[in-house]
Design a protein around this motif. Structure first.
Motif, PDB file in Angstrom:
ATOM      1  N   ARG A   1      46.146 -37.444  60.692  1.00 48.64           N
ATOM      2  CA  ARG A   1      45.940 -38.516  59.697  1.00 48.64           C
ATOM      3  C   ARG A   1      47.265 -39.065  59.192  1.00 48.64           C
ATOM      4  NH1 ARG A   1      41.295 -35.298  58.202  1.00 48.64           N
ATOM      5  NH2 ARG A   1      42.579 -34.117  56.733  1.00 48.64           N
ATOM      6  N   GLU A   2      48.235 -38.165  59.022  1.00 46.55           N
ATOM      7  CA  GLU A   2      49.571 -38.572  58.570  1.00 46.55           C
ATOM      8  C   GLU A   2      50.192 -39.570  59.549  1.00 46.55           C
ATOM      9  OE1 GLU A   2      53.859 -36.394  58.220  1.00 46.55           O
ATOM     10  OE2 GLU A   2      52.142 -35.187  57.602  1.00 46.55           O
ATOM     11  N   ALA A   3      49.887 -39.386  60.842  1.00 45.48           N
ATOM     12  CA  ALA A   3      50.427 -40.263  61.879  1.00 45.48           C
ATOM     13  C   ALA A   3      49.508 -41.459  62.152  1.00 45.48           C
ATOM     14  CB  ALA A   3      50.635 -39.467  63.160  1.00 45.48           C
ATOM     15  N   GLY A   4      48.453 -41.605  61.338  1.00 40.65           N
ATOM     16  CA  GLY A   4      47.520 -42.706  61.534  1.00 40.65           C
ATOM     17  C   GLY A   4      46.637 -42.540  62.752  1.00 40.65           C
ATOM     18  N   ARG A   5      46.390 -41.292  63.132  1.00 40.79           N
ATOM     19  CA  ARG A   5      45.591 -40.992  64.320  1.00 40.79           C
ATOM     20  C   ARG A   5      44.264 -40.349  63.941  1.00 40.79           C
ATOM     21  NH1 ARG A   5      48.715 -37.217  68.066  1.00 40.79           N
ATOM     22  NH2 ARG A   5      47.176 -37.963  69.563  1.00 40.79           N
ATOM     23  N   ASP A   6      43.306 -40.442  64.843  1.00 41.87           N
ATOM     24  CA  ASP A   6      42.005 -39.813  64.652  1.00 41.87           C
ATOM     25  C   ASP A   6      42.146 -38.317  64.979  1.00 41.87           C
ATOM     26  OD1 ASP A   6      39.409 -38.924  64.685  1.00 41.87           O
ATOM     27  OD2 ASP A   6      38.710 -40.318  66.231  1.00 41.87           O
ATOM     28  N   PRO A   7      41.848 -37.433  64.028  1.00 37.84           N
ATOM     29  CA  PRO A   7      41.954 -35.987  64.314  1.00 37.84           C
ATOM     30  C   PRO A   7      41.144 -35.554  65.536  1.00 37.84           C
ATOM     31  CG  PRO A   7      41.686 -36.347  61.959  1.00 37.84           C
ATOM     32  CD  PRO A   7      41.493 -37.690  62.618  1.00 37.84           C
ATOM     33  N   ALA A   8      40.061 -36.264  65.823  1.00 36.72           N
ATOM     34  CA  ALA A   8      39.212 -35.913  66.967  1.00 36.72           C
ATOM     35  C   ALA A   8      39.910 -36.173  68.305  1.00 36.72           C
ATOM     36  CB  ALA A   8      37.901 -36.690  66.915  1.00 36.72           C
ATOM     37  N   ALA A   9      41.033 -36.901  68.269  1.00 37.07           N
ATOM     38  CA  ALA A   9      41.761 -37.232  69.503  1.00 37.07           C
ATOM     39  C   ALA A   9      42.713 -36.126  69.938  1.00 37.07           C
ATOM     40  CB  ALA A   9      42.534 -38.532  69.316  1.00 37.07           C
ATOM     41  N   VAL A  10      42.789 -35.048  69.160  1.00 37.57           N
ATOM     42  CA  VAL A  10      43.706 -33.945  69.488  1.00 37.57           C
ATOM     43  C   VAL A  10      42.901 -32.677  69.761  1.00 37.57           C
ATOM     44  CG1 VAL A  10      45.757 -32.656  68.812  1.00 37.57           C
ATOM     45  CG2 VAL A  10      45.405 -34.982  67.915  1.00 37.57           C
TER      46      VAL A  10
ATOM     47  N   ARG B   1      42.912 -25.959  62.358  1.00 34.97           N
ATOM     48  CA  ARG B   1      42.181 -27.225  62.468  1.00 34.97           C
ATOM     49  C   ARG B   1      42.496 -28.146  61.275  1.00 34.97           C
ATOM     50  NH1 ARG B   1      40.367 -29.581  66.961  1.00 34.97           N
ATOM     51  NH2 ARG B   1      39.208 -28.173  68.279  1.00 34.97           N
ATOM     52  N   GLU B   2      42.580 -27.564  60.106  1.00 36.14           N
ATOM     53  CA  GLU B   2      42.922 -28.350  58.906  1.00 36.14           C
ATOM     54  C   GLU B   2      44.313 -28.958  59.043  1.00 36.14           C
ATOM     55  OE1 GLU B   2      42.507 -26.152  55.263  1.00 36.14           O
ATOM     56  OE2 GLU B   2      40.400 -25.684  55.655  1.00 36.14           O
ATOM     57  N   LYS B   3      45.261 -28.140  59.488  1.00 37.06           N
ATOM     58  CA  LYS B   3      46.639 -28.618  59.664  1.00 37.06           C
ATOM     59  C   LYS B   3      46.718 -29.678  60.767  1.00 37.06           C
ATOM     60  CE  LYS B   3      49.032 -24.465  58.003  1.00 37.06           C
ATOM     61  NZ  LYS B   3      49.853 -23.297  58.399  1.00 37.06           N
ATOM     62  N   MET B   4      45.960 -29.482  61.846  1.00 32.94           N
ATOM     63  CA  MET B   4      45.919 -30.460  62.931  1.00 32.94           C
ATOM     64  C   MET B   4      45.400 -31.804  62.426  1.00 32.94           C
ATOM     65  SD  MET B   4      44.395 -28.186  66.124  1.00 32.94           S
ATOM     66  CE  MET B   4      44.123 -29.610  67.191  1.00 32.94           C
ATOM     67  N   ALA B   5      44.312 -31.752  61.662  1.00 32.41           N
ATOM     68  CA  ALA B   5      43.700 -32.978  61.145  1.00 32.41           C
ATOM     69  C   ALA B   5      44.639 -33.696  60.181  1.00 32.41           C
ATOM     70  CB  ALA B   5      42.371 -32.651  60.457  1.00 32.41           C
ATOM     71  N   ALA B   6      45.308 -32.920  59.325  1.00 24.13           N
ATOM     72  CA  ALA B   6      46.231 -33.516  58.351  1.00 24.13           C
ATOM     73  C   ALA B   6      47.407 -34.193  59.065  1.00 24.13           C
ATOM     74  CB  ALA B   6      46.739 -32.448  57.385  1.00 24.13           C
TER      75      ALA B   6
ATOM     76  N   ASP C   1      55.265 -25.372  66.171  1.00 23.58           N
ATOM     77  CA  ASP C   1      55.595 -26.791  65.978  1.00 23.58           C
ATOM     78  C   ASP C   1      54.435 -27.746  66.287  1.00 23.58           C
ATOM     79  OD1 ASP C   1      55.503 -26.542  68.735  1.00 23.58           O
ATOM     80  OD2 ASP C   1      57.406 -27.565  69.110  1.00 23.58           O
ATOM     81  N   PHE C   2      53.194 -27.228  66.236  1.00 22.44           N
ATOM     82  CA  PHE C   2      52.077 -28.081  66.647  1.00 22.44           C
ATOM     83  C   PHE C   2      51.853 -29.272  65.721  1.00 22.44           C
ATOM     84  CE2 PHE C   2      49.947 -24.945  63.934  1.00 22.44           C
ATOM     85  CZ  PHE C   2      49.032 -25.699  63.204  1.00 22.44           C
ATOM     86  N   GLU C   3      52.191 -29.119  64.434  1.00 18.25           N
ATOM     87  CA  GLU C   3      52.009 -30.253  63.515  1.00 18.25           C
ATOM     88  C   GLU C   3      52.976 -31.382  63.853  1.00 18.25           C
ATOM     89  OE1 GLU C   3      51.042 -28.609  59.247  1.00 18.25           O
ATOM     90  OE2 GLU C   3      52.119 -27.084  60.413  1.00 18.25           O
ATOM     91  N   ASN C   4      54.234 -31.027  64.129  1.00 17.85           N
ATOM     92  CA  ASN C   4      55.207 -32.034  64.554  1.00 17.85           C
ATOM     93  C   ASN C   4      54.769 -32.692  65.858  1.00 17.85           C
ATOM     94  OD1 ASN C   4      56.999 -31.905  62.442  1.00 17.85           O
ATOM     95  ND2 ASN C   4      58.467 -30.560  63.483  1.00 17.85           N
ATOM     96  N   ALA C   5      54.253 -31.887  66.778  1.00 21.65           N
ATOM     97  CA  ALA C   5      53.814 -32.419  68.076  1.00 21.65           C
ATOM     98  C   ALA C   5      52.716 -33.462  67.887  1.00 21.65           C
ATOM     99  CB  ALA C   5      53.325 -31.276  68.969  1.00 21.65           C
ATOM    100  N   ILE C   6      51.778 -33.184  66.997  1.00 19.98           N
ATOM    101  CA  ILE C   6      50.697 -34.138  66.729  1.00 19.98           C
ATOM    102  C   ILE C   6      51.257 -35.406  66.081  1.00 19.98           C
ATOM    103  CG2 ILE C   6      48.605 -34.529  65.355  1.00 19.98           C
ATOM    104  CD1 ILE C   6      48.001 -31.481  65.825  1.00 19.98           C
ATOM    105  N   ARG C   7      52.197 -35.224  65.162  1.00 16.36           N
ATOM    106  CA  ARG C   7      52.827 -36.398  64.527  1.00 16.36           C
ATOM    107  C   ARG C   7      53.522 -37.277  65.557  1.00 16.36           C
ATOM    108  NH1 ARG C   7      54.844 -32.098  60.728  1.00 16.36           N
ATOM    109  NH2 ARG C   7      53.376 -32.089  58.971  1.00 16.36           N
ATOM    110  N   GLU C   8      53.996 -36.647  66.653  1.00 15.12           N
ATOM    111  CA  GLU C   8      54.736 -37.391  67.683  1.00 15.12           C
ATOM    112  C   GLU C   8      53.872 -37.766  68.889  1.00 15.12           C
ATOM    113  OE1 GLU C   8      57.533 -38.665  67.099  1.00 15.12           O
ATOM    114  OE2 GLU C   8      58.112 -37.521  65.313  1.00 15.12           O
ATOM    115  N   GLY C   9      52.551 -37.581  68.799  1.00 16.37           N
ATOM    116  CA  GLY C   9      51.676 -38.111  69.842  1.00 16.37           C
ATOM    117  C   GLY C   9      50.955 -37.132  70.742  1.00 16.37           C
TER     118      GLY C   9
END
Length: 240
Positions: free
Chosen positions: A25-34, A17-22, A212-220
């Motif tokens: 945020r890095e991608a300018g997105r709301d962590p709650a949206a994932v 969850r911490e990695k997902m949120a980070a 690769d879930f962190e990259n996936a979040i960075r890419e949408g």
């Protein structure tokens, strides 16, 4: 590495969850949206039920037998369950009513079969269309260019609602290449939404797993599917 204890699962989910949120945020997105989808392939109903107390949003099942067993045992504890594996047409009936979302629709043949069974059951089934972004023979999903006729067909069905896309990019140690594949899926996701179909809402982009879930979040990605990092290594001798 053996299957994790509840305490180990709790620590693992907190770290994920911490990695997902980070990453969000890095991608300018709301962590709650994932959303976090726990891929509980081969896990016992007891293990799944124990993990349901953790901040997991949804459970994903690869096998119909395991979905039926865990759903009927109440192992999801009221949380949604998705079907994320390859679905055979003769098993659709068992999935309807148990999976709130079928993530892996990869052909018009399957689409038509789901429509037929959903019509019989008097329900509307939510689905994702699966894209084979790397063109791998070992994986299911349609080629990117074949997504459009599949989307056209899905949009015409009365008892199906397309809610987004799902993809499993090729396993790749090259971070930049991994992100390129993920970015390509996101582009298709946006293009599909721009087509303006009445019964197509591009809400869910399911991509990213333990590696690769962190990259996936960075890419949408709006939903990541994580199994091993939550539960530990799978024990296939216990498979239902």
């Amino acid at each position: 590495m053996a299957e994790k204890t509840l305490e180990q699962m709790k620590e693992a989910v907190a770290e994920i969850r911490e990695k997902m949120a980070a990453a969000a945020r890095e991608a300018g997105r709301d962590p709650a949206a994932v959303q976090l989808c726990a891929a509980c392939k081969t896990r016992t109903a007891q293990t799944v039920a124990a993990s349901a107390a953790l901040p997991i949003d949804v459970f994903g099942e690869n096998h119909v037998q395991e979905l039926c067993a865990n759903f009927d045992a109440g192992a999801y504890c009221g949380k949604p369950s998705h079907f994320i594996g390859h679905l055979q047409t003769n098993k659709i009936k068992k999935v309807l009513g148990r999976a709130s979302l079928i993530q892996s629709v990869d052909s018009e043949h399957l689409l038509n079969a789901i429509e037929k069974e959903a019509a019989k059951a008097g329900i509307v089934q939510n689905v994702l269309l699966e894209v084979n972004i790397g063109g791998e023979e070992s994986k299911t999903g349609v080629a990117p260019e074949a997504l459009w006729p599949l989307l056209d067909a899905a949009a015409a069905e009365e008892h199906i609602r397309v809610k987004g896309l799902m993809a499993i990019p090729p396993v790749n140690d090259d971070d930049a290449q991994n992100r390129r594949y993920l970015a390509e899926v996101y582009k298709l996701f946006v293009q599909a939404g721009e087509r303006g179909y009445q019964n197509v809402q591009m809400e869910t982009l399911s991509m990213g797993m333990s590696g690769d879930f962190e990259n996936a979040i960075r890419e949408g990605a709006t939903l990541v599917r994580i199994g091993t990092a939550i539960y530990g290594e799978r024990d296939y001798s216990k498979k239902v």
